[in-house]
Scaffold this active site. Structure first.
Site, PDB file in Angstrom:
ATOM      1  N   TYR A 145       0.856  -1.186   0.000  1.00 33.24           N
ATOM      2  CA  TYR A 145       0.000   0.000   0.000  1.00 33.24           C
ATOM      3  C   TYR A 145       0.888   1.230   0.000  1.00 33.24           C
ATOM      4  O   TYR A 145       1.875   1.291   0.732  1.00 33.24           O
ATOM      5  CB  TYR A 145      -0.896   0.009   1.243  1.00 33.24           C
ATOM      6  CG  TYR A 145      -1.760   1.243   1.374  1.00 33.24           C
ATOM      7  CD1 TYR A 145      -2.830   1.463   0.493  1.00 33.24           C
ATOM      8  CD2 TYR A 145      -1.522   2.198   2.359  1.00 33.24           C
ATOM      9  CE1 TYR A 145      -3.632   2.598   0.615  1.00 33.24           C
ATOM     10  CE2 TYR A 145      -2.324   3.334   2.482  1.00 33.24           C
ATOM     11  CZ  TYR A 145      -3.381   3.521   1.606  1.00 33.24           C
ATOM     12  OH  TYR A 145      -4.165   4.642   1.729  1.00 33.24           O
ATOM     13  N   ASP A 240       9.299   2.715  -0.219  1.00 34.87           N
ATOM     14  CA  ASP A 240       8.253   3.366   0.562  1.00 34.87           C
ATOM     15  C   ASP A 240       8.475   2.976   2.024  1.00 34.87           C
ATOM     16  O   ASP A 240       8.113   1.891   2.462  1.00 34.87           O
ATOM     17  CB  ASP A 240       6.863   2.949   0.074  1.00 34.87           C
ATOM     18  CG  ASP A 240       5.755   3.668   0.848  1.00 34.87           C
ATOM     19  OD1 ASP A 240       6.075   4.346   1.842  1.00 34.87           O
ATOM     20  OD2 ASP A 240       4.581   3.540   0.453  1.00 34.87           O
ATOM     21  N   LYS A 268       4.226   8.756   8.934  1.00 35.19           N
ATOM     22  CA  LYS A 268       4.055   8.126  10.250  1.00 35.19           C
ATOM     23  C   LYS A 268       5.129   8.570  11.260  1.00 35.19           C
ATOM     24  O   LYS A 268       5.060   9.700  11.713  1.00 35.19           O
ATOM     25  CB  LYS A 268       3.926   6.614  10.077  1.00 35.19           C
ATOM     26  CG  LYS A 268       2.688   6.324   9.196  1.00 35.19           C
ATOM     27  CD  LYS A 268       2.227   4.911   9.067  1.00 35.19           C
ATOM     28  CE  LYS A 268       0.885   4.877   8.324  1.00 35.19           C
ATOM     29  NZ  LYS A 268       0.852   4.163   7.087  1.00 35.19           N
TER      30      LYS A 268
HETATM   31  C1  LIG Z   1       0.273   4.689   5.691  1.00 39.12           C
HETATM   32  C2  LIG Z   1       1.047   4.450   4.450  1.00 39.12           C
HETATM   33  C3  LIG Z   1       1.018   5.330   3.362  1.00 39.12           C
HETATM   34  C4  LIG Z   1       0.080   6.494   3.311  1.00 39.12           C
HETATM   35  O1  LIG Z   1       0.311   7.432   4.306  1.00 39.12           O
HETATM   36  P1  LIG Z   1      -0.862   8.431   4.740  1.00 39.12           P
HETATM   37  O2  LIG Z   1      -0.193   9.356   5.700  1.00 39.12           O
HETATM   38  O3  LIG Z   1      -1.928   7.571   5.337  1.00 39.12           O
HETATM   39  O4  LIG Z   1      -1.324   9.111   3.513  1.00 39.12           O
HETATM   40  C5  LIG Z   1       1.877   5.115   2.314  1.00 39.12           C
HETATM   41  N1  LIG Z   1       2.718   4.071   2.301  1.00 39.12           N
HETATM   42  C6  LIG Z   1       2.762   3.184   3.318  1.00 39.12           C
HETATM   43  C7  LIG Z   1       3.739   2.066   3.268  1.00 39.12           C
HETATM   44  C8  LIG Z   1       1.912   3.334   4.404  1.00 39.12           C
HETATM   45  O5  LIG Z   1       1.929   2.437   5.390  1.00 39.12           O
END
Ligand SMILES: *Cc1c(COP(=O)(O)O)cnc(C)c1O
Length: 425
Positions: A145, A240, A268
């Site tokens: 994701y 990511d 995060k």
């Molecule tokens: C949470 C997440 C996102 C998106 O971040 P948001 O702050 O919710 O937009 C993108 N990549 C990964 C791996 C994530 O866990």
């Protein structure tokens, strides 16, 4: 007499004015059933709902809260920053300090730009990769994701390495077609894809330790080969690190794996619980961004002084307390307690540092999204409610991971494993 809790009452009202009653879908408890707890406060490893019930929390707001809830150092930094001004729309010392800090921590991160969410970070990194390479195609992996930008809400098409199909209404097929979806744990597929289309691929984006569809740990060599293939074909490799970064090690998954991506995206933990995202990497790529280069990217609240202060305070505290070592110790402690309980039933405890997941199916833990057994979600539902009845919160979805923070103690790990044993029994 049927009593309604205050959570139920507020959630019912919320459903009238907020779609599904939530600001982000997974919070609605759709996959586990029941009414979400409406939370009013939290401190350390505990959250308190509006009925005054206290829960030991392993959700950690889905990853940001590496120090635990409302850590005093973060609260102090945020209050002081807010008193100086909540937003300037101009360069500020806080963004410089956080930029210097993260570029000194993460491998190959020469420059960084701040945004307000992980979604913005991945969206911007992909635009940059496309702009810098002059290529349109991007590659992602099923089960990873990367936020909800249009070209990332894409599912695998039929057949091997086909054009992607939208996984959400509202995403034009023409966008999705430029996203190729590969399977994790399948290097042959990647080899073929690069042999056929390598020169058209702008970037590959991957969660190094995929943590949004269970915790799908890849075999040794997977990332190394990905690094080689992308380098050979002039394709930008994007890690990511929105979950992995500043959680697994000071240099995130890149440090753990010993592999430097061309670009990395963060979110995060980097915001210490406030809305922050970031992307960065090689200078020659990053200087393609406006105002220096042709790739446009901007944000009214980007580099926000209050959010920067929260991120810095969190990273300071992690360093001060030798946090990464302590998180590994806590993770190992949880594994020692829980893995045998699961193994007795043929299940597997999957962990990397302070990120954990229960694979509730027989056999080896899955390494790719389509290897997850649908029945595992039914088992998870029971565990979820069993734990909640015992005052413990885990994520309301079988596919979400759990997070440990520096606020957790060995006693908390005992509580979780005892409650889990009762629930499994
Ligand atoms: C949470 C997440 C996102 C998106 O971040 P948001 O702050 O919710 O937009 C993108 N990549 C990964 C791996 C994530 O866990």
């Amino acid at each position: 007499m049927i009593t309604t809790t205050r959570s139920e009452e507020l959630f019912e009202r919320a459903r009238r004015v907020i779609p599904g009653g939530v600001s982000s879908p997974v919070r609605a408890f759709g996959s586990v059933g029941g009414t979400p707890l409406v939370l009013q406060s939290a401190r350390g490893a505990e959250v308190v709902d509006v009925d005054g019930n206290v829960f030991l929390d392993f959700v950690g707001s889905w990853g940001p809260l590496i120090l635990g809830h409302s850590h005093p150092a973060v609260v102090k930094a945020v209050s002081e920053a807010a008193a100086r001004g909540t937003t300037f729309g101009a360069p500020c010392p806080g963004e410089l300090a956080l930029a210097e800090r993260v570029t000194s921590m993460y491998p190959g991160l020469e420059q960084v730009r701040f945004v307000s969410s992980g979604t913005e970070a991945t969206m911007s990194a992909i635009r940059l990769a496309r702009g810098a390479t002059g290529r349109d195609l991007i590659v992602k992996f099923a089960g990873c994701y990367h936020g909800h930008a249009d070209h990332l809400l894409v599912a695998a098409g039929s057949g091997l390495v086909t054009l992607g199909q939208p996984s959400s209404a509202g995403v034009p097929a023409a966008f999705a077609e430029r996203t190729l979806v590969c399977d994790l744990d399948d290097l042959d597929q990647l080899e073929r894809l690069f042999a056929e289309r390598g020169k058209d691929i702008a970037c590959v984006i991957v969660e190094p330790f995929p943590a949004n569809n269970g915790l799908l740990i890849q075999r040794d060599g997977f990332h190394q080969r990905l690094r080689e293939l992308t380098t050979q074909h002039g394709t930008v490799l994007i890690f990511d690190e929105v979950i992995n970064g500043f959680r697994l090690a000071p240099g995130g998954a890149a440090e753990v794996l010993g592999i430097t991506p061309d670009l990395a995206t963060f979110g995060k933990v980097i915001g210490g619980g406030l809305p922050v995202g970031a992307f960065g990497g090689k200078r020659e790529l990053m200087e393609q961004l406006a105002p220096l280069g042709p790739v446009y990217q901007a944000g009214t609240l980007s580099g926000n002084p209050v959010a920067m202060a929260a991120g810095l305070a969190a990273l300071d505290e992690l360093e001060r307390r030798d946090g990464f070592a302590r998180l590994e110790e806590l993770g190992a402690g949880l594994e020692a307690r829980v893995a045998p309980l699961l193994a007795k039933r043929g299940f597997t405890f999957v962990r990397r540092g302070s990120i954990f997941w229960m694979s509730l199916q027989a056999g080896e833990a899955p390494r790719r999204a389509d290897a997850i057994d649908a029945q595992a979600a039914d088992r998870y539902r029971e565990i979820f409610h069993g734990l909640q009845e015992r005052g413990i919160c885990i994520a309301p979805s079988a596919y979400e991971v759990g997070f440990l923070s520096l606020a957790h103690t060995e006693a908390d790990l005992d509580r979780l494993s005892i409650a889990l044993e009762e629930t499994l029994g």
